[in-house]
Design a protein around this motif. Structure first.
Motif: not given
Length: 143
Positions: A3-6, A11-12, A76-93, A95-99
């Motif tokens: 991911t990065y921010t521009s 962006y993913l 400094e803007n690149i984030k290798d890996g790390g999660p993308v998260e969904l929050v549904i009904n207060g639960e966090v799901y 997705f570890n993008i580095e895998r």
């Protein structure tokens, strides 16, 4: 994936079997999740929606679209890996993008996560319904 921010937009970056490297604005991924939930998209439909949304009005070539090419993104803007998260009904799901590497991997995770959540919400609703009904009434729903 990474991911990065521009220019204030997140962006993913992932690979697609059809189009090669894609820089996907996170708002497109968010919209794909909403559509998948509302319209019961499967993984292939999620993948197609994201691909079509990215390519509908512009080329996927990062230089042609004004998106920063991957090789020119400041470290400094690149984030290798790390999660993308969904929050549904207060639960966090998460997705570890580095895998994972491809758009299809992301689409499958979105679809499977929403199916899992829908199944759990349905089960919770049925349990509540059964608890609220008089004891001599049985609710039987086959899924």
């Amino acid at each position: 994936m990474r991911t990065y921010t521009s220019n204030g937009k997140a962006y993913l970056v992932t690979r697609d079997w059809l189009l090669g490297e894609l820089h996907i604005p996170m708002n497109i991924i968010s919209e794909a999740v909403v559509r998948a939930a509302d319209e019961e998209y499967d993984a292939d439909q999620v993948e197609t929606y994201i691909r079509d949304s990215v390519t509908l009005f512009k080329s996927t070539d990062a230089k042609a679209t004004g998106a920063t090419p991957a090789e020119d993104i400041p470290l400094e803007n690149i984030k290798d890996g790390g999660p993308v998260e969904l929050v549904i009904n207060g639960e966090v799901y998460s997705f570890n993008i580095e895998r994972y590497e491809t758009l299809n991997d992301l689409a499958v995770w979105i679809s499977e996560t929403l199916n899992q959540v829908k199944e759990q919400i349905t089960e919770d609703y049925i349990e509540k319904l059964e608890a609220d009904l008089p004891k001599n009434i049985t609710v039987k729903i086959e899924m």
